[in-house]
Design a protein around this motif. Sequence first.
Motif, PDB file in Angstrom:
ATOM      1  N   LYS A 101      -8.433   9.223  -5.044  1.00 58.05           N
ATOM      2  CA  LYS A 101      -7.544   9.765  -4.024  1.00 58.05           C
ATOM      3  C   LYS A 101      -8.092   9.449  -2.643  1.00 58.05           C
ATOM      4  O   LYS A 101      -9.259   9.721  -2.354  1.00 58.05           O
ATOM      5  N   VAL A 102      -7.241   8.861  -1.799  1.00 55.99           N
ATOM      6  CA  VAL A 102      -7.636   8.476  -0.443  1.00 55.99           C
ATOM      7  C   VAL A 102      -6.641   9.048   0.550  1.00 55.99           C
ATOM      8  O   VAL A 102      -5.426   9.021   0.312  1.00 55.99           O
ATOM      9  N   LEU A 103      -7.153   9.558   1.665  1.00 53.12           N
ATOM     10  CA  LEU A 103      -6.322   9.968   2.790  1.00 53.12           C
ATOM     11  C   LEU A 103      -6.565   9.005   3.943  1.00 53.12           C
ATOM     12  O   LEU A 103      -7.717   8.651   4.220  1.00 53.12           O
ATOM     13  N   ILE A 104      -5.505   8.589   4.594  1.00 53.70           N
ATOM     14  CA  ILE A 104      -5.617   7.741   5.776  1.00 53.70           C
ATOM     15  C   ILE A 104      -4.995   8.487   6.945  1.00 53.70           C
ATOM     16  O   ILE A 104      -3.808   8.816   6.920  1.00 53.70           O
ATOM     17  N   SER A 105      -5.813   8.771   7.946  1.00 55.68           N
ATOM     18  CA  SER A 105      -5.346   9.496   9.121  1.00 55.68           C
ATOM     19  C   SER A 105      -5.174   8.541  10.285  1.00 55.68           C
ATOM     20  O   SER A 105      -6.089   7.782  10.620  1.00 55.68           O
ATOM     21  N   PHE A 106      -3.991   8.572  10.911  1.00 53.15           N
ATOM     22  CA  PHE A 106      -3.695   7.709  12.061  1.00 53.15           C
ATOM     23  C   PHE A 106      -4.097   8.460  13.333  1.00 53.15           C
ATOM     24  O   PHE A 106      -3.275   9.072  14.010  1.00 53.15           O
ATOM     25  N   ALA A 107      -5.380   8.450  13.644  1.00 59.11           N
ATOM     26  CA  ALA A 107      -5.905   9.195  14.788  1.00 59.11           C
ATOM     27  C   ALA A 107      -5.679   8.407  16.068  1.00 59.11           C
ATOM     28  O   ALA A 107      -6.512   7.610  16.485  1.00 59.11           O
ATOM     29  N   GLY A 108      -4.544   8.628  16.695  1.00 63.59           N
ATOM     30  CA  GLY A 108      -4.238   7.906  17.920  1.00 63.59           C
ATOM     31  C   GLY A 108      -3.445   6.637  17.686  1.00 63.59           C
ATOM     32  O   GLY A 108      -2.894   6.068  18.627  1.00 63.59           O
ATOM     33  N   ALA A 109      -3.379   6.140  16.449  1.00 62.60           N
ATOM     34  CA  ALA A 109      -2.587   4.947  16.131  1.00 62.60           C
ATOM     35  C   ALA A 109      -1.144   5.361  15.859  1.00 62.60           C
ATOM     36  O   ALA A 109      -0.876   6.493  15.456  1.00 62.60           O
ATOM     37  N   ASP A 110      -0.212   4.455  16.094  1.00 68.24           N
ATOM     38  CA  ASP A 110       1.210   4.731  15.909  1.00 68.24           C
ATOM     39  C   ASP A 110       1.585   4.481  14.455  1.00 68.24           C
ATOM     40  O   ASP A 110       1.750   3.335  14.023  1.00 68.24           O
ATOM     41  N   ALA A 111       1.719   5.574  13.694  1.00 74.33           N
ATOM     42  CA  ALA A 111       2.017   5.447  12.267  1.00 74.33           C
ATOM     43  C   ALA A 111       3.356   4.763  12.029  1.00 74.33           C
ATOM     44  O   ALA A 111       3.523   3.991  11.082  1.00 74.33           O
ATOM     45  N   GLN A 112       4.323   5.031  12.894  1.00 77.58           N
ATOM     46  CA  GLN A 112       5.658   4.462  12.698  1.00 77.58           C
ATOM     47  C   GLN A 112       5.629   2.941  12.721  1.00 77.58           C
ATOM     48  O   GLN A 112       6.420   2.278  12.052  1.00 77.58           O
ATOM     49  N   LYS A 113       4.699   2.363  13.478  1.00 80.36           N
ATOM     50  CA  LYS A 113       4.621   0.911  13.608  1.00 80.36           C
ATOM     51  C   LYS A 113       3.609   0.272  12.664  1.00 80.36           C
ATOM     52  O   LYS A 113       3.567  -0.947  12.556  1.00 80.36           O
ATOM     53  N   SER A 114       2.796   1.089  11.986  1.00 81.25           N
ATOM     54  CA  SER A 114       1.699   0.481  11.222  1.00 81.25           C
ATOM     55  C   SER A 114       1.524   0.993   9.806  1.00 81.25           C
ATOM     56  O   SER A 114       0.595   0.571   9.110  1.00 81.25           O
ATOM     57  N   VAL A 115       2.412   1.898   9.350  1.00 88.71           N
ATOM     58  CA  VAL A 115       2.301   2.375   7.962  1.00 88.71           C
ATOM     59  C   VAL A 115       2.450   1.220   6.972  1.00 88.71           C
ATOM     60  O   VAL A 115       1.715   1.132   5.981  1.00 88.71           O
ATOM     61  N   ARG A 116       3.405   0.339   7.239  1.00 92.45           N
ATOM     62  CA  ARG A 116       3.605  -0.795   6.326  1.00 92.45           C
ATOM     63  C   ARG A 116       2.335  -1.625   6.212  1.00 92.45           C
ATOM     64  O   ARG A 116       1.921  -2.003   5.112  1.00 92.45           O
ATOM     65  N   ALA A 117       1.691  -1.890   7.339  1.00 93.24           N
ATOM     66  CA  ALA A 117       0.463  -2.683   7.338  1.00 93.24           C
ATOM     67  C   ALA A 117      -0.640  -1.971   6.562  1.00 93.24           C
ATOM     68  O   ALA A 117      -1.412  -2.606   5.827  1.00 93.24           O
ATOM     69  N   ALA A 118      -0.726  -0.647   6.709  1.00 87.85           N
ATOM     70  CA  ALA A 118      -1.749   0.114   5.996  1.00 87.85           C
ATOM     71  C   ALA A 118      -1.528   0.066   4.485  1.00 87.85           C
ATOM     72  O   ALA A 118      -2.474  -0.112   3.700  1.00 87.85           O
ATOM     73  N   VAL A 119      -0.269   0.223   4.072  1.00 90.75           N
ATOM     74  CA  VAL A 119       0.057   0.169   2.639  1.00 90.75           C
ATOM     75  C   VAL A 119      -0.315  -1.181   2.051  1.00 90.75           C
ATOM     76  O   VAL A 119      -0.928  -1.270   0.968  1.00 90.75           O
ATOM     77  N   GLN A 120       0.039  -2.251   2.749  1.00 88.28           N
ATOM     78  CA  GLN A 120      -0.279  -3.585   2.252  1.00 88.28           C
ATOM     79  C   GLN A 120      -1.788  -3.820   2.192  1.00 88.28           C
ATOM     80  O   GLN A 120      -2.279  -4.472   1.271  1.00 88.28           O
ATOM     81  N   ALA A 121      -2.527  -3.270   3.160  1.00 95.05           N
ATOM     82  CA  ALA A 121      -3.970  -3.448   3.170  1.00 95.05           C
ATOM     83  C   ALA A 121      -4.632  -2.729   1.998  1.00 95.05           C
ATOM     84  O   ALA A 121      -5.553  -3.258   1.364  1.00 95.05           O
ATOM     85  N   VAL A 122      -4.176  -1.518   1.698  1.00100.70           N
ATOM     86  CA  VAL A 122      -4.718  -0.780   0.556  1.00100.70           C
ATOM     87  C   VAL A 122      -4.471  -1.556  -0.741  1.00100.70           C
ATOM     88  O   VAL A 122      -5.362  -1.716  -1.587  1.00100.70           O
ATOM     89  N   ALA A 123      -3.245  -2.050  -0.885  1.00108.50           N
ATOM     90  CA  ALA A 123      -2.900  -2.798  -2.098  1.00108.50           C
ATOM     91  C   ALA A 123      -3.730  -4.063  -2.231  1.00108.50           C
ATOM     92  O   ALA A 123      -4.234  -4.381  -3.317  1.00108.50           O
ATOM     93  N   GLU A 124      -3.878  -4.792  -1.133  1.00110.55           N
ATOM     94  CA  GLU A 124      -4.646  -6.034  -1.159  1.00110.55           C
ATOM     95  C   GLU A 124      -6.100  -5.774  -1.523  1.00110.55           C
ATOM     96  O   GLU A 124      -6.704  -6.503  -2.320  1.00110.55           O
ATOM     97  N   ALA A 125      -6.687  -4.723  -0.949  1.00106.70           N
ATOM     98  CA  ALA A 125      -8.100  -4.435  -1.166  1.00106.70           C
ATOM     99  C   ALA A 125      -8.399  -3.935  -2.576  1.00106.70           C
ATOM    100  O   ALA A 125      -9.536  -4.039  -3.049  1.00106.70           O
ATOM    101  N   THR A 126      -7.395  -3.397  -3.263  1.00104.84           N
ATOM    102  CA  THR A 126      -7.632  -2.832  -4.601  1.00104.84           C
ATOM    103  C   THR A 126      -6.995  -3.633  -5.724  1.00104.84           C
ATOM    104  O   THR A 126      -7.125  -3.262  -6.899  1.00104.84           O
TER     105      THR A 126
END
Length: 521
Positions: A101-126
């Motif tokens: 289980k992993v939590l990703i917190s967007f501390a100051g980053a714009d989640a609306q513009k970068s959630v897709r990128a985060a999802v793809q990065a998690v998938a690629e790394a695993t």
Amino acid sequence: MNFELKSLDLAACAAEKCDALIVLVSEAFAPAKDALSQLIAQARASGDLEAKPGKLLQMYRPAAAAATRVLLVGVGDGAARHVRQAVATAVAAAKGPSLRKVLISFAGADAQKSVRAAVQAVAEATYVYTTTKSKPEGRTLSQVWLCAPDAAAAQAELALGTATVAGVELAKEWGNRPGNHATPTLLGTAAKSLARFPKIRCEVLGPKEVAALGMGSFMSVAQGSKEPLRFIVLHYSGAAKTVAPTVLVGKGITFDTGGVSIKPAAEMDEMKFDMCGAASVLGVFRALGDLKPAINVVGLIPACENMPDGGAVKPGDVVTSMSGQTIENLNTDAEGRLVLCDALTYAARFKPRAVIDIATLTGACVVALGGVRSGMFSADDSLAAALQAAGESALDPCWRLPLDDEYGEGLKSNFADMANVAGRAGGAITAAKFLQKFTGKMPWAHLDIAGTAWKSGAAKGATGRPVGLLLDYVLNQPPALIESAQAAPKSIVRRKMATQAIPAKTVAKTAAKTPRKTAAK
């Protein structure tokens, strides 16, 4: 792997139990009064944490959080590409058998513009390929929370991200399979399995149907193999029949020896990746099955092997394409363009708004652009600009190369309407000029993905590109032609990512039953 959006600020994230808490710290991060925010502020003040993209600071069971591990990672200005780099770095550092289980917190980053990128990065790394391993060990990570104060605003990004990942991983699955586990017949089976999604239907044509169509160029490539060719036709029908479709044509050479013009033995195993264009078309349709946009898309995949038996096409042979144009085959290792040209002729029957072919076509494109950008060719400026923009937005970039008429001079032949090669100079361009001869007046673009479809060396494997680019392109057609894609639900979005791969045992059974034909004479 489940992705969930949660409306949690940093303090609330710190209170959640998880195996790893990844905090994306942007240059704009303003610390609150909670313990973790203050810890981040201290780390930045001391120089132990930089906002530069990918810079990482790890902590084990800190008092400021309930997570087993906390990873603070810089995302620079918070741009999507920086978020993707940062998340990939953090997940790779945290990866292990206990990571569930992993939590990703967007501390100051714009989640609306970068959630897709985060999802793809998690998938690629695993991502782990397991299909042909006797003791497969797949992902252990099963739950990912994406946390931001206003999660609702990022729902559409999450839906797009998870659909993209499903498509990319299907493309990776079929790209990574060895040639004996990804024959033309099995590729056709994979395409048919996509018809379980609403609005998708599939037809798979065999040698007799292809011969009746007059696809002599395509057939000539297949005649040296015992594996029967397949011509796959996919339809996604999300709009009215009167709306012209986009046609995607994927090169499906499931293994390429080079034929009689045989390749060197070194790294020939990587020629299982020669069907990554076809795999990307399957991936796009997999994503469309989830997103259900109001558009029409047709996928065409000419699939066969290029083998050197006694019935194989020979250098100097002249074949007749579906268009009626004759081709002198000067190099049997330039086979991709010979299967694509007949598929491009077939595409005209759909009266398409645009045709895009995708192929691992030339080593020359690898020399020109390396593995960063795919080569893109088009005589249509608006289509080229749309593809360029789609690549940038999807973080799957391409680069436009020229199509001057002078490049086609080398394709002249004394014995046919054209030759299939024109020498080494400008090889990626002359290959595109060859394909252009079969596009008529259709708006057409060619993507040469020979440098981007897979990686060699220790990281050997398919990348799933350019699924992201193609998906962004088809989803961003002019508003006059399409309606809005189905809205994401207002409640927290939960998407389960799956490649829907055929189990290895099923593949083995299917392969054993696959009918084999004698080589054509």
